[in-house]
Design an enzyme around this catalytic site. Structure first.
Site, PDB file in Angstrom:
ATOM      1  N   LYS A   1      -3.489   7.861  -4.514  1.00  0.00           N
ATOM      2  CA  LYS A   1      -4.021   6.724  -4.446  1.00  0.00           C
ATOM      3  C   LYS A   1      -3.091   5.614  -4.975  1.00  0.00           C
ATOM      4  O   LYS A   1      -2.892   4.383  -4.079  1.00  0.00           O
ATOM      5  CB  LYS A   1      -5.120   6.615  -5.603  1.00  0.00           C
ATOM      6  CG  LYS A   1      -5.665   5.388  -5.479  1.00  0.00           C
ATOM      7  CD  LYS A   1      -7.081   5.123  -6.598  1.00  0.00           C
ATOM      8  CE  LYS A   1      -8.442   5.809  -6.249  1.00  0.00           C
ATOM      9  NZ  LYS A   1      -9.462   5.796  -7.021  1.00  0.00           N
TER      10      LYS A   1
ATOM     11  N   GLY B   1       5.881  -8.270  -9.901  1.00  0.00           N
ATOM     12  CA  GLY B   1       7.411  -8.599  -9.998  1.00  0.00           C
ATOM     13  C   GLY B   1       7.864  -8.815  -8.586  1.00  0.00           C
ATOM     14  O   GLY B   1       8.402  -9.893  -8.449  1.00  0.00           O
TER      15      GLY B   1
ATOM     16  N   LEU C   1       3.247  11.643  -5.841  1.00  0.00           N
ATOM     17  CA  LEU C   1       2.776  11.997  -7.351  1.00  0.00           C
ATOM     18  C   LEU C   1       1.379  11.632  -7.614  1.00  0.00           C
ATOM     19  O   LEU C   1       0.607  12.291  -8.401  1.00  0.00           O
ATOM     20  CB  LEU C   1       3.606  11.242  -8.392  1.00  0.00           C
ATOM     21  CG  LEU C   1       5.319  11.479  -8.202  1.00  0.00           C
ATOM     22  CD1 LEU C   1       6.042  10.432  -9.087  1.00  0.00           C
ATOM     23  CD2 LEU C   1       5.475  12.817  -9.017  1.00  0.00           C
TER      24      LEU C   1
ATOM     25  N   VAL D   1       8.711   5.154  -3.141  1.00  0.00           N
ATOM     26  CA  VAL D   1       7.803   4.773  -2.460  1.00  0.00           C
ATOM     27  C   VAL D   1       7.520   3.017  -2.406  1.00  0.00           C
ATOM     28  O   VAL D   1       6.933   2.628  -1.378  1.00  0.00           O
ATOM     29  CB  VAL D   1       6.534   5.411  -2.309  1.00  0.00           C
ATOM     30  CG1 VAL D   1       5.807   5.437  -3.736  1.00  0.00           C
ATOM     31  CG2 VAL D   1       5.497   4.980  -1.013  1.00  0.00           C
ATOM     32  N   GLY D   2       7.649   2.552  -3.742  1.00  0.00           N
ATOM     33  CA  GLY D   2       7.099   1.141  -3.776  1.00  0.00           C
ATOM     34  C   GLY D   2       7.517   0.140  -2.553  1.00  0.00           C
ATOM     35  O   GLY D   2       6.816  -0.766  -2.355  1.00  0.00           O
ATOM     36  N   GLU D   3       8.807   0.209  -2.369  1.00  0.00           N
ATOM     37  CA  GLU D   3       9.263  -0.652  -1.365  1.00  0.00           C
ATOM     38  C   GLU D   3       9.131  -0.283   0.185  1.00  0.00           C
ATOM     39  O   GLU D   3       9.243  -0.996   1.127  1.00  0.00           O
ATOM     40  CB  GLU D   3      10.562  -1.136  -1.522  1.00  0.00           C
ATOM     41  CG  GLU D   3      10.684  -1.813  -2.988  1.00  0.00           C
ATOM     42  CD  GLU D   3      12.108  -1.983  -3.445  1.00  0.00           C
ATOM     43  OE1 GLU D   3      12.602  -0.754  -3.534  1.00  0.00           O
ATOM     44  OE2 GLU D   3      12.481  -2.700  -3.881  1.00  0.00           O
TER      45      GLU D   3
ATOM     46  N   GLY E   1      11.359   3.538 -10.504  1.00  0.00           N
ATOM     47  CA  GLY E   1      10.935   3.797 -11.533  1.00  0.00           C
ATOM     48  C   GLY E   1      10.386   5.171 -11.741  1.00  0.00           C
ATOM     49  O   GLY E   1      10.528   5.931 -12.657  1.00  0.00           O
ATOM     50  N   ALA E   2       9.244   5.644 -10.684  1.00  0.00           N
ATOM     51  CA  ALA E   2       8.634   6.649 -10.880  1.00  0.00           C
ATOM     52  C   ALA E   2       9.628   8.085 -10.803  1.00  0.00           C
ATOM     53  O   ALA E   2       9.333   8.852 -11.650  1.00  0.00           O
ATOM     54  CB  ALA E   2       7.606   6.717  -9.699  1.00  0.00           C
TER      55      ALA E   2
ATOM     56  N   GLN F   1       0.847   1.506  -2.787  1.00  0.00           N
ATOM     57  CA  GLN F   1       2.052   0.601  -2.449  1.00  0.00           C
ATOM     58  C   GLN F   1       2.323   0.641  -1.077  1.00  0.00           C
ATOM     59  O   GLN F   1       2.900  -0.488  -0.579  1.00  0.00           O
ATOM     60  CB  GLN F   1       3.151   1.509  -3.238  1.00  0.00           C
ATOM     61  CG  GLN F   1       3.213   1.496  -4.676  1.00  0.00           C
ATOM     62  CD  GLN F   1       3.409   0.189  -5.205  1.00  0.00           C
ATOM     63  OE1 GLN F   1       4.518  -0.503  -4.899  1.00  0.00           O
ATOM     64  NE2 GLN F   1       2.209  -0.443  -5.861  1.00  0.00           N
TER      65      GLN F   1
HETATM   66 MO1  MOS Z   1      12.488  -4.549  -6.673  1.00  0.00          MO
HETATM   67  S1  MOS Z   1      13.010  -6.293  -5.480  1.00  0.00           S
HETATM   68  O1  MOS Z   1      14.364  -3.947  -6.961  1.00  0.00           O
HETATM   69  O2  MOS Z   1      11.775  -5.245  -7.861  1.00  0.00           O
END
Ligand code: MOS
Length: 750
Positions: free
Chosen positions: A630, A250, A627, A700-702, A520-521, A635
């Site tokens: 891997k 996304g 968490l 951590v995603g971004e 999210g996590a 990410q």
């Molecule tokens: Mo992120 S750019 O808030 O999916």
């Protein structure tokens, strides 16, 4: 043990429940449970659902940047074989709203605001028939103009506005600090627009059952998306169900509903049968949100000891008129470094290009790469190591606001990353190292990204047979939600992963956080943890021990003086189901919460052509509890790969004559491919942050993109002495400034 008194996260939950559990699955680098489905092609993505009687819709996009649609000649295509309808409706062509529960602006269907805006949908029996008719559909325009508004605040007729979404940060007297500074930098950088370029194109199948709508789609935040679609179509939210168990990426582009969803829903309602609309890759580029281009002025004022006394970061970004979103370029600048005299400001230039919105790490992705390049310039002026400059400038509290930090692993990331990378081998002046025809250099940059919690719910059921089921409408956009939510439940309930089933991506389940903003996590994960805590309380009671004393491991319960018993016994034929809830509370304001890290890059710059190759990268990151080692590592890797793209290749190019996006596919918009991506090392620094979430984890995603391109730009300078202040650093920008390839140092062996 006590249950949280309120689901608002008003004070740090210091109990650290996960570290007291015994199952030992949390943090482990476990495979994603849905991985085999994905690699075998059996995970069903939005466009792949088989729905009886479904017909195919293809969007038709505006061929002008600004003006009016005067006529759509439906009759010209309706007689073609298989063509069922040509639909043009205001709700379909208007922009997706960018704010939570914001009403989409009402506007005339015929008004075109950017090249590529959807203006019609052609529906036919087959995709090929629909596409053929869509290409042939005659659209007539009036008032068509070329690209009337370039990204230039000085151009005639250009409006520059203060965004409603953020206020400037001002403190002290920056101009005076710049005058007083022993060392200063005052530079302007620009960054181009980016495409999210998610692998799965946007797609929706809409199906009505009476007055209820079911969408199979590709979205990031389902309960929010339900509100958007309900708002758009004038439905109540309980009449909309969205199903999206698998989402092929996304990066922000699926945070909000996109045009194909509204078009499919309207067409399905009008025709009384299911309609599928899949965007082509080109349509995704042209109509789905972009990351704004930016122009950034950075001012850094340092005292003789290299401590910042002033910091300015002012950015121009762009968006369509009326859009609320403004790329929050200075978001991390606010808390990252000191400098009591400061001015941080974002302004929006209104231009006729597709809607600008959140693209992975909105704000930091472009703000950090520029700030970190400017910091490199300052380090060179002062004559100190760029790592040392950063370490000297970490404030005790957030400047101006005075907020304390919840936790900050930046120093550790810089030091451990430097050690692993071999930073000590770096030459402090450019043009010192050659490998054949290539100049070699090293660069560093800090990483920082705000941590956010959003409201989330999750239901956990411990079934009578001693297995757990986790349910939430949380999405997994390739990030690992299935894995980590299962691990949290497994850890809390003492179950191996084989006995935990995670059901996501369907709004029949409780509303999770969705996937966005790296939240999210920690948000949905905290809800899962609290649901499990409530289940544990009931199990303790059944066993006859205090909740604090309850030990759950491998399906066995023990605690206090009670003899150990299998969960199945204890449950005595009954399920226990609990719903956990979390909402952001006072901790969101009373602490500055962010994830941190450091990037190290080694690059080679071709001495004759200016071509840049990234040779290796190291990233060290601290984001609270890991968490799943891997999925977290993946990410970080993905973010750094985008850092390579941001540094070297990615750039949306708009034609200044008619405003169309020239490079609207993956052949012309260059994301890094395998040959561009070297060995990347990722170091995960364990940390606990109770203010960030009950899991003591942060987002951590971004994080992996937030500054990565700065490290590469700094390495390019260190290699060849060329400071390019315009991203991406393509060879045409480097070549004219390259030093004499035969100059001194050219024979230095690596
Ligand atoms: Mo992120 S750019 O808030 O999916």
């Amino acid at each position: 043990m006590h249950l949280p008194l309120s689901d608002m996260y008003n004070q740090p939950d210091e109990r650290n429940l996960l570290d007291q559990m015994r199952q030992g699955v949390i943090g482990q680098p476990l495979d994603r449970p849905e991985g085999p489905l994905k690699v075998s092609g059996t995970a069903t993505y939005a466009a792949e659902w088989r729905i009886d009687g479904c017909v195919e819709g293809v969007l038709v996009l505006a061929g002008i940047a600004q003006g009016q649609v005067s006529k759509i000649d439906r009759d010209a295509v309706l007689s073609r074989e298989g063509v069922i309808a040509v639909i043009a409706d205001p709700a379909m062509t208007r922009r997706p709203a960018q704010g939570m529960a914001a009403k989409a602006p009402q506007q005339d269907a015929a008004k075109v605001e950017y090249f590529g805006q959807p203006v019609a949908l052609v529906v036919a029996q087959t995709f090929e028939q629909a596409r053929d008719a869509a290409l042939a559909l005659p659209i007539y325009y009036t008032d068509a103009e070329g690209d009337p508004v370039p990204f230039d605040p000085a151009a005639p007729g250009v409006k520059v506005e203060a965004p409603s979404s953020s206020k400037p940060v001002e403190g002290g007297d920056l101009d005076q600090a710049m005058q007083d500074a022993a060392f200063s930098v005052d530079v302007e950088y620009d960054t181009p627009g980016h495409a999210s370029a998610a692998m799965e194109p946007h797609a929706t199948i809409a199906q009505w059952q009476g007055d209820s709508l079911i969408l199979h789609g590709s979205y990031q935040m389902l309960s929010y998306n339900v509100k958007e679609i309900a708002d758009c179509l004038g439905l109540s939210t309980d009449k909309v169900r969205i199903i999206a168990p698998y989402v092929g990426g996304g990066f922000g582009s699926k945070l909000g509903i996109t045009h194909e969803a509204v078009a499919a829903a309207l067409a399905a309602r009008g025709l009384g049968r299911p309609v599928r609309v899949v965007m082509s890759r080109q349509q995704v580029f042209q109509t789905v949100i972009r990351r704004s281009e930016t122009r950034q002025r950075v001012r850094l004022a340092a005292d003789p000891a290299g401590r910042l006394i002033g910091l300015g970061h002012e950015a121009l970004v762009s968006n369509l008129p009326g859009e609320k979103f403004a790329e929050p370029v200075t978001q991390a600048t606010e808390f990252l470094y000191g400098g009591e005299n400061r001015l941080l400001k974002v302004e929006v230039v209104r231009i006729s290009r597709l809607t600008a919105g959140s693209v992975r790490a909105p704000g930091e992705a472009v703000g950090m790469q520029v700030l970190e390049a400017a910091m490199d310039e300052l380090a060179e002026k002062i004559g100190i190591d760029p790592i040392e400059l950063r370490k000297r400038n970490l404030p005790a509290e957030v400047p101006v606001a005075g907020t304390p930090y919840s936790s900050r692993m930046l120093t550790q990331a810089l030091e451990q990353g430097a050690e692993a990378f071999g930073w000590s081998a770096r030459q402090d002046r450019p043009c010192q190292t050659r490998d054949g025809d290539w100049w070699i250099g090293m660069g560093v940059a800090s990483a920082a990204r705000v941590n956010m919690m959003v409201p989330a719910k999750a239901k956990v059921t411990l079934t009578a047979d001693g297995s757990a089921v986790v349910e939430s409408d949380q999405t997994d956009i390739g990030t690992g939600s299935y894995a980590i939510l299962g691990q949290i439940a497994g850890e809390m309930l003492g179950l191996p992963m084989s006995r935990v089933d995670v059901k996501l991506g369907d709004t029949v389940h409780p509303a999770g956080a969705g996937s966005g903003g790296s939240f999210g996590a920690i948000s949905t994960g905290s809800a899962v943890m609290y649901a499990c805590e409530a289940i544990r309380a009931k199990l303790a009671k059944a066993l006859g021990c205090d909740a604090d004393a309850l030990v759950l491991k491998d399906g066995m319960a023990s605690g206090g003086n009670a003899p150990a018993r299998p969960l199945r016994d204890l449950l005595n034929g009954e399920d226990i189901a609990e719903t956990g809830t979390i909402k952001p509370g006072k901790t969101a304001k009373s602490f500055s919460q962010a994830s941190y890290g450091a990037f190290f890059a080694e690059v080679a710059v071709h001495a004759f052509t200016g071509e840049v190759r990234v040779r290796r990268m190291t990233g060290a990151f601290g984001f609270g509890r890991v968490l799943n080692a891997k999925t977290a590592r993946s990410q970080c890797l993905g973010g750094m790969v985008w850092g390579i793209g941001s540094a070297l290749t990615e750039e949306l190019a708009f034609d200044t004559r008619d405003g169309h996006l020239v490079n609207h596919d993956l052949a012309e918009y260059h994301v890094p491919v395998h040959a561009d991506v070297p060995a990347i090392e990722v170091i995960l620094l364990e940390e606990r942050d109770a203010a960030a979430s009950p899991l003591q984890a942060k987002g951590v995603g971004e994080l992996g993109i937030c500054g990565a391109a700065g490290a590469i730009a700094n390495a390019v300078y260190n290699a060849c002495g060329v400071r390019v202040r315009s991203f991406p650093l393509t060879l045409d920008k480097i070549l004219p400034a390259l030093p004499d390839p035969f100059a001194s140092g050219a024979d230095t062996a690596l």
